[in-house]
Design a protein around this motif. Structure first.
Motif, short mmCIF file in Angstrom:
data_model
loop_
_atom_site.label_atom_id
_atom_site.label_comp_id
_atom_site.label_asym_id
_atom_site.label_seq_id
_atom_site.Cartn_x
_atom_site.Cartn_y
_atom_site.Cartn_z
N ARG A 1 0.85 -1.20 0.00
CA ARG A 1 0.00 0.00 0.00
C ARG A 1 0.87 1.24 0.00
O ARG A 1 2.01 1.22 0.49
N GLY B 1 0.85 8.21 1.97
CA GLY B 1 0.50 9.56 1.58
C GLY B 1 1.06 10.57 2.58
O GLY B 1 0.93 10.37 3.80
N GLU C 1 1.14 17.70 -1.95
CA GLU C 1 0.58 16.38 -1.70
C GLU C 1 1.45 15.34 -2.40
O GLU C 1 1.68 15.42 -3.61
N VAL D 1 2.77 11.02 -2.74
CA VAL D 1 2.50 9.60 -2.52
C VAL D 1 3.79 8.83 -2.76
O VAL D 1 4.57 9.16 -3.66
N TRP E 1 5.65 4.71 -2.49
CA TRP E 1 5.46 3.28 -2.33
C TRP E 1 6.73 2.56 -2.77
O TRP E 1 7.70 3.20 -3.20
N PRO F 1 -7.05 10.99 -5.19
CA PRO F 1 -6.01 10.89 -4.16
C PRO F 1 -5.29 9.54 -4.26
O PRO F 1 -5.84 8.50 -3.87
N ARG G 1 -3.04 8.27 -2.57
CA ARG G 1 -2.75 7.60 -1.30
C ARG G 1 -3.80 6.54 -0.97
O ARG G 1 -3.55 5.64 -0.18
N ASP G 2 -4.98 6.64 -1.58
CA ASP G 2 -6.06 5.69 -1.32
C ASP G 2 -6.08 4.55 -2.34
O ASP G 2 -6.98 3.70 -2.29
N SER G 3 -5.14 4.53 -3.26
CA SER G 3 -5.12 3.52 -4.32
C SER G 3 -4.24 2.34 -3.91
O SER G 3 -3.29 2.50 -3.15
N CYS H 1 -4.44 3.58 -9.85
CA CYS H 1 -5.43 4.56 -9.42
C CYS H 1 -6.81 3.90 -9.31
O CYS H 1 -7.27 3.24 -10.25
N HIS H 2 -7.45 4.09 -8.18
CA HIS H 2 -8.73 3.42 -7.93
C HIS H 2 -9.91 4.15 -8.56
O HIS H 2 -11.05 3.69 -8.43
N TRP H 3 -9.66 5.28 -9.25
CA TRP H 3 -10.76 5.93 -9.95
C TRP H 3 -10.92 5.40 -11.37
O TRP H 3 -12.02 5.02 -11.77
#
Length: 336
Positions: free
Chosen positions: A66, A69, A76, A78, A80, A100, A102-104, A113-115
């Motif tokens: 994961r 962030g 901002e 990120v 990993w 964002p 950081r949430d992916s 990317c989770h979008w």
């Protein structure tokens, strides 16, 4: 109380305070803690190069499954671990529609990317550009050239440390309403230790400071760490500032010879009221030549929370010091 001379270490690292002095009867230090000495040390620290590197957190917080962030100076970010395990990072907003990151999730070293599924492997992609990231084995750093404005360096300015493989390491993080200089100034004032932190330090004497003739740019302190009752661990420690946002305490005599505590101050950006926020990231690298220290290292997962708790107690006080200093500076009332 002076620390035991090197080579004359007893079987136990403890000493007994034979004539303990009550807190209110200890020798005042306010005459020695001259504002000009602290301000001069701070000014020299701020003039040293950092190469635009900023600490963002502990190495163990940067995982393969994961992202991490963070916000540094309002940017901002990120971070990993890539396919080869090395740290990578860059802007924390997806270049497509600003998700964002950081949430992916991270899958096999690739951040997805989770979008809309934009996949980032750490290299430039679709308008996303990576930033230099450095993992020193204890802390993770990111280089922000547009923030620092200095000539960039290939790696952060690191002080000498014990070998990480043979040390007990722990990292504490706290946040205060202040600027990095307020945190650094706190650490460049060793005179406050036994007065402000009587639960941890006693018998503190500053035996060397930068205003001494022919002295190095350092503060040298004889101090005893409290254990329980009148039992203490006396040491000699030296405080230096290798770069603008870092102060290092190194034990040079007594138990834990060579151990260091690195205090790093990272600007985060303003809060909702426009006040500056700074993260204190403090790394402890404890070392010892005692045979039993190997046992302590094996028990590191149990000991780290205790070390962090002790650092947290100190920094509740020291962040109050730093926040008060910033408030007085911001309102034109700081006497230093």
């Amino acid at each position: 109380m002076n620390p035991p001379a090197p080579g004359r270490r007893g079987r136990l690292p403890l000493s007994l305070r034979r004539r303990p002095v009550p807190w209110e009867r200890q020798r005042p230090t306010w005459r020695e803690a001259r504002p000009a000495v602290i301000a001069g040390a701070l000014k020299r620290a701020e003039a040293r190069p950092s190469g635009n590197w900023y600490v963002v957190g502990a190495s163990r917080d940067l995982r393969a499954d994961r992202p991490l962030g963070r916000t540094v100076a309002g940017r901002e970010l990120v971070l990993w671990r890539g396919p080869d395990g090395r740290p990578v990072g860059g802007p924390g907003a997806c270049p497509h529609l600003g998700a964002p990151l950081r949430d992916s999730p991270v899958r096999c070293g690739t951040l997805v990317c989770h979008w809309h599924g934009l996949a980032l492997d750490g290299g430039p992609s679709a308008g996303w550009a990576p930033l230099p990231v450095h993992d020193d084995g204890v802390l993770v750093w990111v280089r922000l050239d547009e923030v620092g404005g200095e000539a960039p360096l290939d790696a952060p300015v690191l002080p000498p440390r014990p070998a990480v493989a043979g040390a007990l390491t722990s990292v504490y993080t706290g946040v205060g309403v202040c600027e990095p200089e307020d945190v650094v100034a706190n650490r460049l004032d060793p005179w406050h230790g036994a007065w402000f932190h009587p639960y941890s330090f006693v018998d503190l004497t500053v035996v060397g400071s930068p205003d001494d003739p022919d002295a190095e740019d350092a503060f040298t302190v004889d101090v005893s760490f409290k254990v329980a009752g009148r039992l203490v661990v006396p040491v000699r420690a030296v405080f230096t500032a290798p770069e603008p946002r870092t102060v290092v305490m190194r034990i040079t005599e007594g138990e834990g010879l060579g151990s260091v505590v690195e205090t790093h101050a990272t600007p985060l950006g303003p809060d909702e009221r426009g006040r500056p926020r700074t993260a204190v990231v403090e790394a402890v690298l404890a070392a010892s030549g005692r045979p039993g220290f190997a046992v302590a290292r094996r028990a590191a997962p149990l000991l780290r929370p205790l070390v962090r708790a002790a650092a947290g107690r100190l920094w509740r006080d020291d962040l109050a010091y730093a926040e008060r200093r910033w408030l007085l500076r911001a309102t034109g009332r700081f006497p230093g």
